[in-house]
Design an enzyme around this catalytic site. Structure first.
Site, short mmCIF file in Angstrom:
data_model
loop_
_atom_site.label_atom_id
_atom_site.label_comp_id
_atom_site.label_asym_id
_atom_site.label_seq_id
_atom_site.Cartn_x
_atom_site.Cartn_y
_atom_site.Cartn_z
N ASP A 35 1.80 3.91 3.06
CA ASP A 35 0.83 4.80 2.17
C ASP A 35 1.35 6.02 1.35
OD1 ASP A 35 -1.91 5.19 1.68
OD2 ASP A 35 -2.60 5.84 3.74
N ASP A 36 1.72 7.00 2.39
CA ASP A 36 2.24 8.22 1.43
C ASP A 36 3.44 8.67 2.37
OD1 ASP A 36 0.01 8.90 -0.45
OD2 ASP A 36 -0.95 8.49 1.29
N GLU A 78 -11.28 3.45 6.08
CA GLU A 78 -10.25 4.31 6.70
C GLU A 78 -11.20 5.24 7.51
OE1 GLU A 78 -8.44 6.56 3.64
OE2 GLU A 78 -6.50 6.93 5.06
N HIS A 128 1.33 4.96 -2.46
CA HIS A 128 0.99 5.75 -3.22
C HIS A 128 2.30 6.44 -3.85
CE1 HIS A 128 -3.36 5.48 -2.54
NE2 HIS A 128 -2.93 5.31 -1.25
N HIS A 137 0.84 -1.18 0.18
CA HIS A 137 -0.13 -0.17 0.01
C HIS A 137 0.69 1.23 -0.10
CE1 HIS A 137 -3.93 2.19 1.63
NE2 HIS A 137 -3.29 2.95 1.10
N HIS A 191 -9.42 1.02 -1.23
CA HIS A 191 -9.48 1.54 0.02
C HIS A 191 -11.00 1.82 0.41
CE1 HIS A 191 -5.77 3.24 -1.37
NE2 HIS A 191 -5.73 3.98 -0.41
#
Ligand code: HPA
Ligand code: ZN
Length: 339
Positions: free
Chosen positions: A278-279, A200, A19, A17, A197
């Site tokens: 994630d980021d 969340e 991005h 996961h 997603h």
């Protein structure tokens, strides 16, 4: 024996996961804004970093979409991806399954070909030179329409060899999985794997929709599934992997404190939970930083860390043979680091 943190840093692991646009570091953003003459609302790297304070998903997304405006040329997408892969190498990440958000670029006039060719070239170079295998997942932005997602799927058609699956990201509340039933069906018919997603910020019913209506092969985040016992049983029985993102959860206030993070509950309930970043540029850390945060805040044990690393390969889209190769690497690493 190495300390638990050192042991975990060296563990072979997969990231499921991530991005790519969320791995754009402020230094790189600043340099690209100068080289492409794109004006940013920040006058220094420090100002960019200081803007990264979020109370929820939408506040993050507004800054995330503004930040990606500096990505213009194929070289920018290459450099972005390669910088991430070098960080993976440092964290002993052996396999990645990464997202990109084509609509974040095509809606600014950047051709789909520029985006995918830059990313693919870096992923191929990473496989050759850094020995990191990969899958690429194209995410649809759920705040846009299903028609827009269909247009993106059409643009992707000449590049299907390079794309392994589709995902669903961006603003969750008010944009349930049911909005994308038809495009996910079409993607499945084209042979693409499907992830979304869900849970969340959205309620457990969004996770149920992702399973029932989008026929997902893996669940991104999924934290709020814990609110429904029947859903937990279903996810556990079917061994649907959850790509959990601890530092993201903290920064976007999905958890109030890292000590409240439910990763151990997830494992105890038999869920195939994994740890991901994630980021990372926006949330304060790459994959090892996420493991370390769990060790420091919830007393994650050595056995749990090993389980999470094994889950990252079991929950990946690798073939059974490739999965066993990596799981054997974990076992060899454990043997080497047990005395
Ligand atoms: N959630 C939804 N959309 C996103 C995220 C996320 O954590 N990161 C990038 N796009
Ligand atoms: Zn995400």
């Amino acid at each position: 024996m190495p300390s638990l943190i050192d042991f975990v840093r060296g563990l072979p692991k997969a990231e499921l996961h991530l991005h790519l646009e969320g791995s754009l570091e402020p230094e790189q953003m600043f340099a690209m804004s100068e080289r492409n003459r794109i004006k940013l609302p920040y006058s220094s790297v420090d100002e960019i970093r200081n803007a990264y304070n979020f109370n929820n998903l939408q506040e993050f997304l507004d800054i995330y979409y503004a930040g990606m405006s500096v990505l213009q040329q194929e070289e920018d997408f290459y450099d972005l991806t390669m910088a991430y892969l070098k960080r993976c190498k440092a964290d002993n990440v052996r396999h990645v399954e990464v997202f990109f958000d084509p609509q974040g670029h095509t809606e600014r006039g950047i051709p789909f070909s520029v985006v995918i060719n830059g990313i693919n070239r870096a992923l191929e170079d990473g496989k050759k030179h850094l020995n990191i295998s990969y899958k690429l997942i194209m995410s649809f932005l759920r705040h846009l329409s299903e028609a827009d997602a269909f247009e993106t799927l059409k643009q992707a058609t000449p590049y299907l060899e390079l794309i392994h699956g589709v995902g669903l990201d961006s603003s969750e509340l008010g944009h349930p999985p049911s909005k994308f039933v038809n495009v996910f069906k079409a993607a499945g018919d084209m042979g693409l794997l499907r992830v979304a997603h869900a849970g969340e910020e959205g309620p457990p019913s969004y996770v149920e929709e992702a399973l029932d209506l989008l026929d997902i092969d893996r669940l991104d985040h999924g934290n709020r599934a814990l609110e429904s016992d029947s859903l937990v049983t279903r996810l556990a029985n079917n061994q649907i992997a959850l790509t959990v993102c601890p530092l993201s959860n903290l920064k976007l206030c999905v958890v109030n404190d890292m000590s409240d993070h439910p990763i151990q509950t997830m494992l105890e309930k038999g869920l195939l939970a994994t740890v991901n970043s994630d980021d990372p540029s926006y949330f304060g850390g790459y994959i090892n930083d996420n493991y370390v945060a769990l060790i420091e805040s919830v007393d994650l044990t050595r056995e749990q860390a090993i389980q999470l690393a094994k889950n990252s390969f079991s929950g990946s889209f690798l073939s059974p043979q490739e999965k066993s190769k990596y799981l054997d690497e974990i076992d060899a690493y454990i043997t080497q680091n047990t005395h």
